[in-house]
Design a protein around this motif. Sequence first.
Motif, PDB file in Angstrom:
ATOM      1  N   ILE A 150      -0.432 -27.869 -30.606  1.00 24.61           N
ATOM      2  CA  ILE A 150      -1.874 -27.579 -30.542  1.00 24.61           C
ATOM      3  C   ILE A 150      -2.682 -28.838 -30.852  1.00 24.61           C
ATOM      4  O   ILE A 150      -3.604 -29.211 -30.117  1.00 24.61           O
ATOM      5  N   LEU A 176      -4.699 -22.844 -23.788  1.00 17.30           N
ATOM      6  CA  LEU A 176      -3.700 -23.651 -24.520  1.00 17.30           C
ATOM      7  C   LEU A 176      -3.954 -25.140 -24.285  1.00 17.30           C
ATOM      8  O   LEU A 176      -3.910 -25.949 -25.213  1.00 17.30           O
ATOM      9  N   ALA A 177      -4.247 -25.487 -23.017  1.00 16.82           N
ATOM     10  CA  ALA A 177      -4.453 -26.896 -22.662  1.00 16.82           C
ATOM     11  C   ALA A 177      -5.662 -27.481 -23.385  1.00 16.82           C
ATOM     12  O   ALA A 177      -5.712 -28.678 -23.664  1.00 16.82           O
ATOM     13  N   LEU A 178      -6.624 -26.631 -23.709  1.00 15.65           N
ATOM     14  CA  LEU A 178      -7.805 -27.103 -24.431  1.00 15.65           C
ATOM     15  C   LEU A 178      -7.530 -27.253 -25.932  1.00 15.65           C
ATOM     16  O   LEU A 178      -8.393 -27.681 -26.679  1.00 15.65           O
ATOM     17  N   GLY A 179      -6.341 -26.864 -26.353  1.00 16.39           N
ATOM     18  CA  GLY A 179      -5.975 -27.013 -27.758  1.00 16.39           C
ATOM     19  C   GLY A 179      -6.122 -25.719 -28.547  1.00 16.39           C
ATOM     20  O   GLY A 179      -6.143 -25.733 -29.777  1.00 16.39           O
ATOM     21  N   GLY A 180      -6.227 -24.602 -27.834  1.00 13.71           N
ATOM     22  CA  GLY A 180      -6.313 -23.311 -28.525  1.00 13.71           C
ATOM     23  C   GLY A 180      -4.954 -22.895 -29.064  1.00 13.71           C
ATOM     24  O   GLY A 180      -3.916 -23.315 -28.547  1.00 13.71           O
ATOM     25  N   THR A 181      -4.965 -22.075 -30.119  1.00 10.36           N
ATOM     26  CA  THR A 181      -3.702 -21.538 -30.641  1.00 10.36           C
ATOM     27  C   THR A 181      -3.252 -20.414 -29.701  1.00 10.36           C
ATOM     28  O   THR A 181      -4.020 -19.984 -28.837  1.00 10.36           O
ATOM     29  N   ASP A 208      -5.787 -17.790 -29.943  1.00 11.55           N
ATOM     30  CA  ASP A 208      -7.002 -18.077 -29.157  1.00 11.55           C
ATOM     31  C   ASP A 208      -6.763 -17.767 -27.678  1.00 11.55           C
ATOM     32  O   ASP A 208      -7.636 -17.259 -26.982  1.00 11.55           O
ATOM     33  N   LYS A 237       4.883 -23.192 -28.294  1.00  7.39           N
ATOM     34  CA  LYS A 237       3.575 -22.583 -27.987  1.00  7.39           C
ATOM     35  C   LYS A 237       3.205 -22.762 -26.524  1.00  7.39           C
ATOM     36  O   LYS A 237       2.070 -23.092 -26.174  1.00  7.39           O
ATOM     37  N   ILE A 240     -12.306 -22.993 -31.449  1.00  4.31           N
ATOM     38  CA  ILE A 240     -10.885 -23.213 -31.796  1.00  4.31           C
ATOM     39  C   ILE A 240     -10.723 -24.249 -32.912  1.00  4.31           C
ATOM     40  O   ILE A 240      -9.685 -24.308 -33.540  1.00  4.31           O
ATOM     41  N   PHE A 291     -16.054 -22.519 -26.642  1.00  6.71           N
ATOM     42  CA  PHE A 291     -14.614 -22.411 -26.930  1.00  6.71           C
ATOM     43  C   PHE A 291     -14.055 -23.625 -27.698  1.00  6.71           C
ATOM     44  O   PHE A 291     -13.370 -23.430 -28.715  1.00  6.71           O
ATOM     45  N   ARG A 342      -5.079 -31.231 -28.171  1.00  7.63           N
ATOM     46  CA  ARG A 342      -6.479 -31.598 -28.420  1.00  7.63           C
ATOM     47  C   ARG A 342      -6.677 -33.094 -28.210  1.00  7.63           C
ATOM     48  O   ARG A 342      -7.797 -33.550 -27.989  1.00  7.63           O
ATOM     49  N   ARG A 387     -15.842 -28.918 -20.753  1.00  2.00           N
ATOM     50  CA  ARG A 387     -15.124 -28.110 -21.742  1.00  2.00           C
ATOM     51  C   ARG A 387     -13.961 -28.939 -22.316  1.00  2.00           C
ATOM     52  O   ARG A 387     -13.674 -28.884 -23.507  1.00  2.00           O
TER      53      ARG A 387
END
Lengths: 216, 257
Positions: free
Chosen positions: A74, B159-164, B167, B248, A104, A100, A78, A147
């Motif tokens: 994760i 997920l690619a945006l860094g969400g768990t 999320d 993940k 997060i 979003f 990011r 985003r």
Amino acid sequence: MTAILELQNVGYRAQENQILQGISLSVGAEDYLTITGPSGGGKSTLLRVLASLLTATEGKILFKGQDISEKDPIEYRRQVSYCFQQPTLFGRTVADNLDFPFQIRNADIDVAKQKSALEYVGLPESYLSKKITELSGGEKQRVAMIRNIMFSPDVLLLDEVTAGLDEANKDIVHNLIEHFHKDHHVTILAVTHDATEIAQASHIITIVKGKLEVTK
Amino acid sequence: MNLDVSNWSLTLAGLLVLVAMWIGYREKLGIDREIITAVIRAVIQLFVVGYLLKYVFRVNNVFLTLVMILIILFNASWNAQKRSNGMAHALPISFVAILASTGVTLGVLILSGAIKLIPSQVIPISGMIASNSMVAIGLCYRSMNTKFRDQRQSVMERLALGGTVRDASIGILRESIKTGMAPTIDSAKTGGIVSLPGMMSGLIFAGVDPVRAIKYQIMVTFMLLSATSIGSVIACYLAYRNFYNSRKQLKDMPNND
């Protein structure tokens, strides 16, 4: 220049299909690398492996010298952010999408930052409350890209993000990529067939049948 | 009030099965064998349960009552997990969800004095709770399977945006919990208007004043809302991580270029 991403003999196999094989590559910090090659050759899979959406079945990938399989996926995602070719937007409005990245990270939503990002890609502030069903294809892609960069990543992985866009939308997206590359020192890896993106790049690689064929 | 169905009446009522079989034959539905199997199973199972309950009610032993409840819970879990399409740990997840939903609901009903801790009340109520929980959990599994498949890219983008993984799954979780609870909410809305529900019908049949019977039905409505919500929430929250691997990543990623 130090490598931000280093691929050591990376391969990816799904069931019986060897999709990527023996890819070794060093990507310097602040490089702009384009990845070309015939479709079905494994370019998108390579980006997804780099985005940690898939795990390489052979070899290893180092990010800032550390094996990504040892990093929290994760946190890694990011820093190494993947943009889809035909993105889907979430929820009901543009704001739902731009909120979003803040949600997060448990961060307070910075509306001013959202508005200035929208403005940067040629969309008015009022678009925050616009329904996603009312956006054109080009507008959707622009919203999806901001985003990804609402919190500036170290590496941006672009999967044919301008494919299917008209010239005006392509120019806006190219300017955005260039801005993040030049001004925010973001490393860019872009799968593309677009002449402008290839011209912007500092390095070009070609993937054919899962193998690295040419590097320039 | 005649509460005794004679064997002759039951045999005549069995002619209704022939109606179903005749329709199946006329319409070439190919379900004749299935109807026969279902009828034979229903008759045998109900007779066995009837005699078993008669014995358990007569003995009135706490241990035996608990064993009966556990058998009901296990059967309900077994049937719920069949809807999971091969999801890992579906049986223990279903069991935990049904156990919790039945335990909490039954506990409240007993502590509030709505029902007594005697086999003739606890066992049928457990069965009603577990069976509704089972249906709700089965619907949750089916909904999650469909949505994780249909909304694959949307999940991957989060997920690619860094969400768990939470999320990335929260929308699917909420939709699936709603799907699980929908039949109970619908039947609560139409209770008494479209149908006279089972508990109420049974009491009216047995000669109880309809006004007293509705009180029991209201209690059943409350307990089923509680049971399906607890069952759905627990099953969905325990199950969704099965759609991801230890890195993940969404499992069974299609490989497209």
